[in-house]
Structures are given as C-alpha cells and as structure tokens.
Design an enzyme around this catalytic site. Sequence first.
Site, PDB file in Angstrom:
ATOM      1  N   TYR A 161       0.838  -1.204   0.000  1.00 26.98           N
ATOM      2  CA  TYR A 161       0.000   0.000   0.000  1.00 26.98           C
ATOM      3  C   TYR A 161       0.875   1.257   0.000  1.00 26.98           C
ATOM      4  O   TYR A 161       0.679   2.173  -0.801  1.00 26.98           O
ATOM      5  CB  TYR A 161      -0.907  -0.040   1.235  1.00 26.98           C
ATOM      6  CG  TYR A 161      -1.835   1.145   1.355  1.00 26.98           C
ATOM      7  CD1 TYR A 161      -3.004   1.210   0.602  1.00 26.98           C
ATOM      8  CD2 TYR A 161      -1.567   2.189   2.236  1.00 26.98           C
ATOM      9  CE1 TYR A 161      -3.876   2.290   0.718  1.00 26.98           C
ATOM     10  CE2 TYR A 161      -2.428   3.264   2.361  1.00 26.98           C
ATOM     11  CZ  TYR A 161      -3.580   3.312   1.600  1.00 26.98           C
ATOM     12  OH  TYR A 161      -4.430   4.383   1.715  1.00 26.98           O
ATOM     13  N   LYS A 165       1.149   4.110  -2.955  1.00 24.75           N
ATOM     14  CA  LYS A 165       0.768   5.511  -2.727  1.00 24.75           C
ATOM     15  C   LYS A 165       1.946   6.464  -2.967  1.00 24.75           C
ATOM     16  O   LYS A 165       1.754   7.592  -3.408  1.00 24.75           O
ATOM     17  CB  LYS A 165       0.201   5.681  -1.314  1.00 24.75           C
ATOM     18  CG  LYS A 165      -1.133   4.962  -1.123  1.00 24.75           C
ATOM     19  CD  LYS A 165      -2.219   5.529  -2.045  1.00 24.75           C
ATOM     20  CE  LYS A 165      -3.588   4.935  -1.764  1.00 24.75           C
ATOM     21  NZ  LYS A 165      -4.657   5.530  -2.575  1.00 24.75           N
TER      22      LYS A 165
END
Length: 272
Positions: A161, A165
């Site tokens: 994640y 990002k």
Amino acid sequence: MRLKGKIAIVTGGGGGLGEGICLCLAREGAQVVVSDLDRQLADTVAVKVGEIGSRSLAIKTDVSREDEVKMLVDQTIQEMGDLDILVCCAGISGYSNREASSILIEDLPVEQWDETFAVNMRGVFLCNRTAAPVFRKKNQGRIINIASIAGRKGSEMLPAYSASKAGVISFTQSMALQMAPHHVNVNAVCPGIIYTPIWERGSQVLAKVHPLFAGSGVGPKEALDMVVQTSIPFKTYQTPEDIGKAVVFLASEEAREITGQALNVCGGMYFS
Ligand code: NAD
C-alpha cells in the site's frame, strides 16, 4: 458555489472518502459522476448528490480495467456534456480479501501486491491517461489523485500500500509537468487516518499482526484509536469532509497556481 457548473468524476465515489468528496463538490455547485466498483454504493451517493441539488450520475467502473475507464470518461461526456475535474479516489489496502498472518514480507502474497498496485497505481494511471486528452483539448482541467500519508514514508504493516501511494505522489508530479503547458493542474491529497470501511478491515489486521498489539488482547478499533493518539499531533481522526474540502480547494480557481503538489491532510502526522 466555487465550482458552479463544473463536471466532476470521482472514482471510488461510493466509498468513505469518495462520498465525502462527492458531497463537498456538489455543495460547491459541481455536477458529479459517482463511479465505483460497487454499483449500489455509487447509486446511494449519487442520490445524496441529487438531494443537494446537483446533477449526478452513477457509473460502475473497475479502475484497473482500461475498457471500463474509457467507458467512464466517454459516458460522462455523452451524458453530462463535458469533463472538468477528475478525482481518483478508488483504492484498496490489499487486506480486503485475505487473512493476514504476519507483517513479514515473505508472508505478503504476490497476488496481494499485484492487486494493490492494480487498483491504487494502475487505476490512477488509467484514469489520468484517459482524461488527459480531454483536458488537453480544452486547455483546462483539474486532476486530483488521492494518495496517502502512507506514501510519504514506508510502513512495516502496509508495504504494498505504501509503495503504491508513493507511486501515486510521483506519478502526480510527472502528470503535472506533462499537463502544465495545457493549463491543467494535477495535484495529490495525502489523507491521514479516517475511519472508513478500509479501516474496519485494516484495524482487524492491525490488532492481529502488528507487533505492538498482537496477542495483547487489544481490539481492532481500540488499536487504531491508540495509533491516532500516538502518531497524530492533533490526536483526532480526519473526516471524509476534511478530504472533500481539500479536493474542492484544489479544484477551485483559488488553487490556480498550485500544481504537482501533494497536500497532507493528516492533523500534523507528517510534515513536508
Ligand atoms: P473505502 O474502502 O471506504 O472506499 C474505497 C472505494 O473504492 C470503495 O467504495 C470500493 O468499492 C472502491 N473500489 C475498490 N476497488 C475498486 C476498483 N477496482 N475500481 C473502482 N472502485 C474500486 O476506503 P476509503 O477510506 O474511502 O479510501 C478511499 C481512498 O482514500 C483510497 O484510495 C485510500 O487508499 C485513500 N486513503 C484512505 C485513508 C483512510 O484512512 N481511510 C487514508 C489515506 C488514504
């Protein structure tokens, strides 16, 4: 009514933050295309946008699929007449469909890595790529990609994640450079911690596998509350509307000289 008459797409618009963003855009007069993988969620938010008095349209889209993203942009232009603002908010933590056994990298399934990048990174790429020619032709437009504070710094619990990002922040800068000659502003927003469905699942994983909480008997919500208390200087969760207001600002005329930036909305959790 800073966005009166503007037409916006919000991907992941049926989710926690997505809904906040759609409603904030609508309150400023924007017409909103609520796009989500989950048709029912998109419909519900589109009704709420309508109740504010703005025109809305719900479209089911999987942002990781090129054909569906093309359909989203084409249908928006056909039915709403134009496109002025693209907000890429669809995203996943990567924990949604699998049991996490530990935070060790060898326990992170390769499919989970790929799935996270397919939605968070490829999805943003496909949406930006498909909307870019529309904005270029008009010589105006706004793109706002929802990254995360997790993209500012690595995370032992969420390596896929965080990396995805960080990719969104970097990609936003590249897009800002490409689109600058065409007066299109491209920015990112980095939210801190908002208690949405993504965290309902994430907090269970946090309590179960994070070394601070594993085996301690601390429950999921309690564990997340402790993270908020210890890592956010304001000691509060952010809200979907906090993120919606930042998106409205970046979409408005007030942000005309702002491009290539990533705006932290995180109660001071990270300084940049
Ligand atoms: P959420 O789970 O409530 O909403 C995400 C939405 O995206 C859901 O409605 C889901 O159906 C949709 N979605 C998932 N996969 C999709 C796909 N392939 N195509 C289209 N839509 C898809 O989560 P949220 O908290 O509202 O998160 C929204 C965004 O904000 C995500 O990008 C997330 O990474 C980011 N973010 C959230 C937080 C937080 O604390 N909640 C913090 C930082 C960043």
